[in-house]
Design a protein around this motif. Structure first.
Motif, PDB file in Angstrom:
ATOM      1  N   TYR A 139      10.504  -1.944  -3.094  1.00  0.00           N
ATOM      2  CA  TYR A 139       9.458  -1.276  -3.863  1.00  0.00           C
ATOM      3  C   TYR A 139       9.261   0.139  -3.335  1.00  0.00           C
ATOM      4  N   PHE A 140       9.308   1.088  -4.258  1.00  0.00           N
ATOM      5  CA  PHE A 140       9.111   2.493  -3.912  1.00  0.00           C
ATOM      6  C   PHE A 140       7.865   3.027  -4.598  1.00  0.00           C
ATOM      7  N   CYS A 141       7.104   3.743  -3.834  1.00  0.00           N
ATOM      8  CA  CYS A 141       5.996   4.518  -4.364  1.00  0.00           C
ATOM      9  C   CYS A 141       6.465   5.953  -4.537  1.00  0.00           C
ATOM     10  N   ALA A 142       5.939   6.623  -5.539  1.00  0.00           N
ATOM     11  CA  ALA A 142       6.292   8.020  -5.751  1.00  0.00           C
ATOM     12  C   ALA A 142       5.051   8.801  -6.138  1.00  0.00           C
ATOM     13  N   ILE A 143       5.091  10.095  -5.882  1.00  0.00           N
ATOM     14  CA  ILE A 143       4.030  10.990  -6.323  1.00  0.00           C
ATOM     15  C   ILE A 143       4.648  12.141  -7.077  1.00  0.00           C
ATOM     16  N   SER A 144       3.891  12.699  -7.982  1.00  0.00           N
ATOM     17  CA  SER A 144       4.285  13.919  -8.660  1.00  0.00           C
ATOM     18  C   SER A 144       3.446  15.036  -8.068  1.00  0.00           C
ATOM     19  N   LYS A 145       4.096  16.012  -7.478  1.00  0.00           N
ATOM     20  CA  LYS A 145       3.355  17.016  -6.724  1.00  0.00           C
ATOM     21  C   LYS A 145       2.794  18.128  -7.591  1.00  0.00           C
ATOM     22  N   GLY A 146       3.281  18.248  -8.802  1.00  0.00           N
ATOM     23  CA  GLY A 146       2.792  19.319  -9.650  1.00  0.00           C
ATOM     24  C   GLY A 146       1.534  18.934 -10.396  1.00  0.00           C
ATOM     25  N   LEU A 147       1.117  19.800 -11.270  1.00  0.00           N
ATOM     26  CA  LEU A 147      -0.074  19.569 -12.084  1.00  0.00           C
ATOM     27  C   LEU A 147       0.222  18.688 -13.291  1.00  0.00           C
ATOM     28  N   PHE A 191       9.580  10.398  -3.453  1.00  0.00           N
ATOM     29  CA  PHE A 191       9.500   8.980  -3.170  1.00  0.00           C
ATOM     30  C   PHE A 191       9.158   8.686  -1.714  1.00  0.00           C
ATOM     31  N   GLY A 192       8.402   7.593  -1.531  1.00  0.00           N
ATOM     32  CA  GLY A 192       8.119   7.104  -0.200  1.00  0.00           C
ATOM     33  C   GLY A 192       9.307   6.379   0.378  1.00  0.00           C
ATOM     34  N   PRO A 193       9.158   5.854   1.602  1.00  0.00           N
ATOM     35  CA  PRO A 193      10.287   5.230   2.303  1.00  0.00           C
ATOM     36  C   PRO A 193      10.669   3.859   1.779  1.00  0.00           C
ATOM     37  N   GLY A 194       9.800   3.220   1.002  1.00  0.00           N
ATOM     38  CA  GLY A 194      10.115   1.911   0.433  1.00  0.00           C
ATOM     39  C   GLY A 194       9.586   0.753   1.252  1.00  0.00           C
ATOM     40  N   ARG A 203       0.833  -1.205   0.000  1.00  0.00           N
ATOM     41  CA  ARG A 203       0.000   0.000   0.000  1.00  0.00           C
ATOM     42  C   ARG A 203       0.863   1.248   0.000  1.00  0.00           C
ATOM     43  N   CYS A 204       0.440   2.207  -0.793  1.00  0.00           N
ATOM     44  CA  CYS A 204       1.038   3.531  -0.798  1.00  0.00           C
ATOM     45  C   CYS A 204      -0.053   4.532  -0.456  1.00  0.00           C
ATOM     46  N   HIS A 205       0.212   5.359   0.511  1.00  0.00           N
ATOM     47  CA  HIS A 205      -0.765   6.345   0.965  1.00  0.00           C
ATOM     48  C   HIS A 205      -0.150   7.737   0.937  1.00  0.00           C
ATOM     49  N   GLN A 206      -0.866   8.692   0.335  1.00  0.00           N
ATOM     50  CA  GLN A 206      -0.405  10.080   0.324  1.00  0.00           C
ATOM     51  C   GLN A 206      -1.427  10.939   1.048  1.00  0.00           C
ATOM     52  N   THR A 207      -0.944  12.028   1.612  1.00  0.00           N
ATOM     53  CA  THR A 207      -1.802  12.887   2.427  1.00  0.00           C
ATOM     54  C   THR A 207      -2.216  14.166   1.716  1.00  0.00           C
ATOM     55  N   GLU A 208      -1.751  14.370   0.467  1.00  0.00           N
ATOM     56  CA  GLU A 208      -1.935  15.676  -0.164  1.00  0.00           C
ATOM     57  C   GLU A 208      -2.786  15.645  -1.423  1.00  0.00           C
ATOM     58  N   ASN A 209      -3.411  14.514  -1.746  1.00  0.00           N
ATOM     59  CA  ASN A 209      -4.350  14.431  -2.873  1.00  0.00           C
ATOM     60  C   ASN A 209      -3.744  14.788  -4.231  1.00  0.00           C
ATOM     61  N   HIS A 210      -2.511  14.351  -4.451  1.00  0.00           N
ATOM     62  CA  HIS A 210      -1.909  14.582  -5.759  1.00  0.00           C
ATOM     63  C   HIS A 210      -2.428  13.566  -6.762  1.00  0.00           C
ATOM     64  N   ARG A 211      -2.469  13.998  -8.021  1.00  0.00           N
ATOM     65  CA  ARG A 211      -3.095  13.183  -9.058  1.00  0.00           C
ATOM     66  C   ARG A 211      -2.245  11.973  -9.470  1.00  0.00           C
ATOM     67  N   TYR A 212      -0.938  12.207  -9.635  1.00  0.00           N
ATOM     68  CA  TYR A 212      -0.087  11.184 -10.238  1.00  0.00           C
ATOM     69  C   TYR A 212       0.648  10.378  -9.169  1.00  0.00           C
ATOM     70  N   ILE A 272       6.914   0.166 -12.602  1.00  0.00           N
ATOM     71  CA  ILE A 272       6.035  -0.995 -12.682  1.00  0.00           C
ATOM     72  C   ILE A 272       4.669  -0.593 -13.241  1.00  0.00           C
ATOM     73  N   HIS A 273       4.013   0.301 -12.560  1.00  0.00           N
ATOM     74  CA  HIS A 273       2.706   0.838 -12.963  1.00  0.00           C
ATOM     75  C   HIS A 273       2.624   2.289 -12.507  1.00  0.00           C
ATOM     76  N   TYR A 274       1.704   3.014 -13.112  1.00  0.00           N
ATOM     77  CA  TYR A 274       1.456   4.360 -12.654  1.00  0.00           C
ATOM     78  C   TYR A 274      -0.030   4.667 -12.732  1.00  0.00           C
ATOM     79  N   SER A 275      -0.415   5.760 -12.100  1.00  0.00           N
ATOM     80  CA  SER A 275      -1.817   6.152 -12.061  1.00  0.00           C
ATOM     81  C   SER A 275      -1.929   7.654 -12.284  1.00  0.00           C
ATOM     82  N   TYR A 276      -2.922   8.044 -13.078  1.00  0.00           N
ATOM     83  CA  TYR A 276      -3.153   9.468 -13.333  1.00  0.00           C
ATOM     84  C   TYR A 276      -4.521   9.901 -12.827  1.00  0.00           C
TER      85      TYR A 276
END
Lengths: 113, 114
Positions: free
Chosen positions: B89-97, B105-108, B22-31, B46-50
């Motif tokens: 395994y690392f989760c990442a978010i893109s903070k921009g638009l 990146f998350g802590p892994g 599970r990857c959880h973000q607190t800021e509601n970023h899209r990517y 591996i995979h991504y989400s938009y």
């Protein structure tokens, strides 16, 4: 297929010396990133380079981008032990959708006192 | 702190068992993105989400599936774990638009498949 090559992959150097890490990529890209990773840790963003000729500096690290040569460099000036880490360059492939990053294999940098 | 948590942080499992990270973000970023890191390979996508329910495959998607039913959560599932999926395994978010904005990146999660 986008390929990103870094060299060297391993570098041991002495404090006080200067050195450069190179990052070549195979296709046109919008931007290039440099990250740092300490052992057992996550990746930390260092620089994002957006255009040809872009130069960014933070402390003893300076990154540059030549989009015509498809080359980025990360230059270390007067190295100190705290800069020991693995450094990755990563390139965005503009293939549409939500673009992931293609990473180089990383440069493992050890700075000896 | 990029506002990203990953769970579990460490997991040991056996070949053939299903595993969900599970990857959880607190800021509601899209990517959001999932990468794996292996010695000598750097990180590979591996995979991504938009967006919610909008996902796509990356470079090394075989053997993995993902789901995103809420903006803040991006799940990576190994339907039947194999030893070749032992990795960090690392989760990442893109903070921009834009998806091309800087990824954080998350802590892994360190996964071992025996």
């Amino acid at each position: 297929e986008l390929k990103v090559e870094q060299n060297p992959l391993f570098l041991s150097m002495q404090e006080g010396k200067n050195y450069t890490i190179y990052c070549n990529y195979s296709t046109t890209s919008d931007r290039l990133y440099w990250y740092r990773q300490d052992p057992g840790k996550s990746l930390e963003s260092l620089f994002v380079l957006l255009s040809n000729g872009a130069v960014k500096q933070e402390g003893r690290l300076m990154a540059s981008l030549d989009t015509k040569a498809r080359l980025s460099t990360l230059h270390i000036t007067a190295a100190v032990h705290d800069l020991s880490a693995t450094y990755f360059c990563a390139v965005v492939y503009s293939g549409g959708g939500a673009d992931g990053l293609t990473f180089g294999k990383g440069t493992h940098l050890i700075i000896q006192p | 702190d990029a506002g990203i948590t990953q769970s579990p942080r460490h997991k040991v499992t056996e070949t053939g068992t299903p595993v969900t990270l599970r990857c959880h973000q607190t800021e509601n970023h899209r990517y959001m993105y999932w990468y794996r890191q292996d010695p000598g390979h750097g990180l590979r996508l591996i995979h991504y989400s938009y967006g919610v329910k909008d996902t796509d495959k990356g470079e090394v998607s075989d053997g993995y599936s993902v789901s995103r039913s809420k903006t803040e959560d991006f799940l990576l599932t190994l339907e039947s774990a194999t030893s070749s999926q032992t990795s960090v395994y690392f989760c990442a978010i893109s903070k921009g638009l834009e998806s091309t904005d800087t990824q954080y990146f998350g802590p892994g999660t360190r996964l071992t498949v025996l």
